[in-house]
Write a protein that holds these residues in place. Structure first.
Motif, short mmCIF file in Angstrom:
data_model
loop_
_atom_site.label_atom_id
_atom_site.label_comp_id
_atom_site.label_asym_id
_atom_site.label_seq_id
_atom_site.Cartn_x
_atom_site.Cartn_y
_atom_site.Cartn_z
N SER A 1 28.79 18.33 35.21
CA SER A 1 28.33 17.46 36.31
C SER A 1 27.52 16.28 35.77
O SER A 1 27.69 15.14 36.22
N TYR B 1 28.72 12.48 36.45
CA TYR B 1 27.87 11.53 37.18
C TYR B 1 27.32 10.46 36.24
O TYR B 1 27.14 9.31 36.65
N GLY B 2 27.02 10.82 35.00
CA GLY B 2 26.54 9.82 34.04
C GLY B 2 27.57 8.74 33.78
O GLY B 2 27.25 7.56 33.77
N TYR B 3 28.83 9.16 33.59
CA TYR B 3 29.89 8.17 33.37
C TYR B 3 30.11 7.33 34.63
O TYR B 3 30.30 6.11 34.53
N ALA B 4 30.07 7.97 35.79
CA ALA B 4 30.29 7.22 37.03
C ALA B 4 29.19 6.18 37.25
O ALA B 4 29.47 5.04 37.64
N ILE B 5 27.95 6.55 36.99
CA ILE B 5 26.85 5.60 37.15
C ILE B 5 26.95 4.50 36.10
O ILE B 5 26.71 3.32 36.40
N ALA B 6 27.31 4.86 34.88
CA ALA B 6 27.47 3.84 33.83
C ALA B 6 28.59 2.87 34.21
O ALA B 6 28.46 1.66 33.99
N TYR B 7 29.67 3.38 34.79
CA TYR B 7 30.76 2.50 35.21
C TYR B 7 30.32 1.58 36.34
O TYR B 7 30.70 0.42 36.39
N LEU B 8 29.50 2.10 37.26
CA LEU B 8 29.01 1.26 38.35
C LEU B 8 28.05 0.19 37.85
O LEU B 8 28.04 -0.93 38.35
N VAL B 9 27.24 0.52 36.85
CA VAL B 9 26.27 -0.44 36.32
C VAL B 9 26.97 -1.50 35.47
O VAL B 9 26.67 -2.69 35.59
#
Length: 177
Positions: free
Chosen positions: A87, A91-99
């Motif tokens: 998890s 979520y870390g990759y998803a947040i990094a992609y959003l940033v």
């Protein structure tokens, strides 16, 4: 000659219910027992001292370090750790992609991984595939438990060893893809 006699608690309840109010209060006063214990107010520091003294006398709960490790609780801990780890990565990759979507888009990720040494690629794939395989297969085991399968001690151990074996095979298969 036949006599009728009421049996049970109903006659007693009727007596109390239909008795005059003064008699009911007298019955209630006789039933309620008064305590002979006196209480006193304590300052918070004294109350804390009493509580700490009581806690020192309590037996401590057995800790898992005094027990022999068992497959069931090791599997439960591993399931929680792998779920939390996967998890965090997702979520870390998803947040990094959003940033920073320019850096973490598919083309950049593929080119970055393509430039890594082969041993590092296999190590990374193993680190990702092992927890993924274990958590997925152990989730199927838990679904079987929800369906009331393998709930005996022998069933829990045999399904646990099956999950470990299938995890090893699945991890090797995913790494070699």
């Amino acid at each position: 000659m036949m006599s009728s006699r009421a049996v049970g608690l109903a006659p007693a309840f009727r007596q109390v219910l239909f008795a005059p109010r003064l008699a009911r209060n007298q019955i209630a006063r006789n039933v309620v027992v008064k305590r002979g214990v006196q209480t006193q107010s304590l300052p918070p520091s004294a109350a804390t001292n009493i509580l700490n003294a009581q806690r020192l006398k309590r037996p401590s709960s057995p800790h898992f370090t005094i027990y022999q490790p068992q497959l069931t609780w090791l599997g439960s801990i591993a399931n929680r750790v792998t779920g939390a780890g996967l998890s965090v990565l997702l979520y870390g990759y998803a947040i990094a992609y959003l940033v920073a979507p320019d850096i973490f888009d598919s083309a950049h990720v593929i080119s970055f991984i393509g430039g890594l040494p082969v041993w590092l690629k296999y190590a990374g794939k193993t680190i990702l595939a092992g927890p993924f395989a274990y958590h997925s297969l152990n989730g199927l085991r838990h679904l079987a438990w929800d369906g009331t399968k393998f709930l005996t001690l022998k069933g829990a151990y045999s399904s646990g060893y099956a999950v470990l074996g299938a995890t090893a095979l699945t991890t090797v298969g995913l790494v070699l893809m």
